[in-house]
Design a protein around this motif. Structure first.
Motif, PDB file in Angstrom:
ATOM      1  N   VAL A  32       0.858  -1.189   0.000  1.00 46.14           N
ATOM      2  CA  VAL A  32       0.000   0.000   0.000  1.00 46.14           C
ATOM      3  C   VAL A  32       0.886   1.228   0.000  1.00 46.14           C
ATOM      4  CG1 VAL A  32      -1.917  -1.129   1.191  1.00 46.14           C
ATOM      5  CG2 VAL A  32      -0.194   0.074   2.512  1.00 46.14           C
ATOM      6  N   ILE A  33       0.316   2.336  -0.405  1.00 45.83           N
ATOM      7  CA  ILE A  33       1.045   3.605  -0.355  1.00 45.83           C
ATOM      8  C   ILE A  33       0.969   4.122   1.078  1.00 45.83           C
ATOM      9  CG2 ILE A  33       1.086   5.988  -1.177  1.00 45.83           C
ATOM     10  CD1 ILE A  33       0.054   4.888  -3.852  1.00 45.83           C
ATOM     11  N   GLU A  34       2.113   4.452   1.625  1.00 47.43           N
ATOM     12  CA  GLU A  34       2.205   4.814   3.041  1.00 47.43           C
ATOM     13  C   GLU A  34       1.309   5.988   3.411  1.00 47.43           C
ATOM     14  OE1 GLU A  34       5.596   5.810   6.396  1.00 47.43           O
ATOM     15  OE2 GLU A  34       6.205   5.573   4.310  1.00 47.43           O
ATOM     16  N   ALA A  35       1.252   7.012   2.562  1.00 49.70           N
ATOM     17  CA  ALA A  35       0.435   8.187   2.870  1.00 49.70           C
ATOM     18  C   ALA A  35      -1.047   7.835   2.946  1.00 49.70           C
ATOM     19  CB  ALA A  35       0.664   9.274   1.823  1.00 49.70           C
ATOM     20  N   GLU A  36      -1.516   6.943   2.060  1.00 50.15           N
ATOM     21  CA  GLU A  36      -2.913   6.519   2.100  1.00 50.15           C
ATOM     22  C   GLU A  36      -3.201   5.748   3.386  1.00 50.15           C
ATOM     23  OE1 GLU A  36      -4.046   4.252  -1.320  1.00 50.15           O
ATOM     24  OE2 GLU A  36      -3.479   5.842  -2.707  1.00 50.15           O
ATOM     25  N   PHE A  37      -2.267   4.870   3.765  1.00 50.36           N
ATOM     26  CA  PHE A  37      -2.441   4.106   4.998  1.00 50.36           C
ATOM     27  C   PHE A  37      -2.479   5.034   6.211  1.00 50.36           C
ATOM     28  CE2 PHE A  37      -0.516   2.284   8.775  1.00 50.36           C
ATOM     29  CZ  PHE A  37      -1.406   1.260   9.041  1.00 50.36           C
ATOM     30  N   GLU A  38      -1.541   5.977   6.276  1.00 53.16           N
ATOM     31  CA  GLU A  38      -1.479   6.901   7.422  1.00 53.16           C
ATOM     32  C   GLU A  38      -2.779   7.695   7.551  1.00 53.16           C
ATOM     33  OE1 GLU A  38       0.755   7.251   9.844  1.00 53.16           O
ATOM     34  OE2 GLU A  38       1.973   5.637   8.997  1.00 53.16           O
ATOM     35  N   LEU A  39      -3.321   8.140   6.418  1.00 53.29           N
ATOM     36  CA  LEU A  39      -4.577   8.887   6.458  1.00 53.29           C
ATOM     37  C   LEU A  39      -5.702   8.019   6.994  1.00 53.29           C
ATOM     38  CD1 LEU A  39      -6.317  11.359   5.862  1.00 53.29           C
ATOM     39  CD2 LEU A  39      -6.581  10.477   3.535  1.00 53.29           C
ATOM     40  N   ALA A  40      -5.808   6.788   6.482  1.00 50.62           N
ATOM     41  CA  ALA A  40      -6.873   5.891   6.941  1.00 50.62           C
ATOM     42  C   ALA A  40      -6.695   5.524   8.415  1.00 50.62           C
ATOM     43  CB  ALA A  40      -6.894   4.628   6.082  1.00 50.62           C
ATOM     44  N   PHE A  41      -5.466   5.291   8.828  1.00 50.87           N
ATOM     45  CA  PHE A  41      -5.174   4.900  10.204  1.00 50.87           C
ATOM     46  C   PHE A  41      -5.489   6.030  11.181  1.00 50.87           C
ATOM     47  CE2 PHE A  41      -2.219   4.118  13.772  1.00 50.87           C
ATOM     48  CZ  PHE A  41      -2.630   2.836  14.114  1.00 50.87           C
ATOM     49  N   ASN A  42      -5.200   7.263  10.775  1.00 51.14           N
ATOM     50  CA  ASN A  42      -5.386   8.422  11.657  1.00 51.14           C
ATOM     51  C   ASN A  42      -6.720   9.133  11.467  1.00 51.14           C
ATOM     52  OD1 ASN A  42      -2.875   8.255  12.988  1.00 51.14           O
ATOM     53  ND2 ASN A  42      -1.882   9.089  11.185  1.00 51.14           N
ATOM     54  N   ARG A  43      -7.562   8.681  10.543  1.00 55.54           N
ATOM     55  CA  ARG A  43      -8.829   9.362  10.266  1.00 55.54           C
ATOM     56  C   ARG A  43      -9.714   9.516  11.504  1.00 55.54           C
ATOM     57  NH1 ARG A  43     -10.525   7.089   5.462  1.00 55.54           N
ATOM     58  NH2 ARG A  43      -9.433   8.740   4.382  1.00 55.54           N
ATOM     59  N   PRO A  44      -9.858   8.507  12.376  1.00 52.96           N
ATOM     60  CA  PRO A  44     -10.691   8.719  13.577  1.00 52.96           C
ATOM     61  C   PRO A  44     -10.139   9.830  14.475  1.00 52.96           C
ATOM     62  CG  PRO A  44     -10.288   6.379  13.255  1.00 52.96           C
ATOM     63  CD  PRO A  44      -9.427   7.115  12.263  1.00 52.96           C
ATOM     64  N   ILE A  45      -8.835   9.914  14.603  1.00 52.57           N
ATOM     65  CA  ILE A  45      -8.223  10.969  15.419  1.00 52.57           C
ATOM     66  C   ILE A  45      -8.458  12.325  14.773  1.00 52.57           C
ATOM     67  CG2 ILE A  45      -6.016  11.853  16.297  1.00 52.57           C
ATOM     68  CD1 ILE A  45      -5.095   8.858  16.303  1.00 52.57           C
ATOM     69  N   ILE A  46      -8.275  12.394  13.469  1.00 49.36           N
ATOM     70  CA  ILE A  46      -8.474  13.653  12.743  1.00 49.36           C
ATOM     71  C   ILE A  46      -9.913  14.128  12.903  1.00 49.36           C
ATOM     72  CG2 ILE A  46      -8.567  14.665  10.437  1.00 49.36           C
ATOM     73  CD1 ILE A  46      -6.126  12.885   9.743  1.00 49.36           C
ATOM     74  N   ASN A  47     -10.867  13.232  12.732  1.00 47.00           N
ATOM     75  CA  ASN A  47     -12.278  13.622  12.891  1.00 47.00           C
ATOM     76  C   ASN A  47     -12.573  14.095  14.305  1.00 47.00           C
ATOM     77  OD1 ASN A  47     -12.792  13.015  10.222  1.00 47.00           O
ATOM     78  ND2 ASN A  47     -13.503  10.947  10.656  1.00 47.00           N
ATOM     79  N   SER A  48     -11.980  13.441  15.282  1.00 47.66           N
ATOM     80  CA  SER A  48     -12.160  13.856  16.671  1.00 47.66           C
ATOM     81  C   SER A  48     -11.584  15.252  16.909  1.00 47.66           C
ATOM     82  CB  SER A  48     -11.493  12.847  17.597  1.00 47.66           C
ATOM     83  OG  SER A  48     -11.468  13.309  18.911  1.00 47.66           O
TER      84      SER A  48
END
Length: 100
Positions: A32-48
């Motif tokens: 996977v592309i690292e930036a895409e993974f990081e965004l998906a992994f951190n999305r709950p934190i970002i939304n919070s």
């Protein structure tokens, strides 16, 4: 696999599909592309952070990534005052001023 606490490649692929991370394949294997993974992994934190801090979420998120959230407490006073209750009438303003 360790970051998302999965041991089987099928579980990882399932997690990626569920979180809309594209899985690519070439002669060396799947990746996977690292930036895409990081965004998906951190999305709950970002939304919070977006809900909690409004427009200032990016600053708090950057501090969190650098493990420096203690610096946010200095800025947090400014952030928290922006979200305080603002009285709509003169009577309520006078009432609140009694407690300052």
């Amino acid at each position: 696999m360790k970051r998302i606490n999965k041991k089987d490649i099928r579980s990882v692929i399932s997690w990626c599909k569920k979180n809309k991370v594209e899985v690519y394949k070439d002669c060396s294997g799947k990746f996977v592309i690292e930036a895409e993974f990081e965004l998906a992994f951190n999305r709950p934190i970002i939304n919070s952070y977006k809900q909690k801090y409004g427009e200032n979420w990016v600053q708090i998120y950057e501090l969190a990534k650098e493990n420096k959230l203690y610096l946010a407490s200095e800025n947090n006073e400014r952030i928290s005052t922006e979200r305080r209750y603002k009285p709509k009438s003169k009577a309520s303003s006078n009432f609140l001023n009694e407690f300052k």
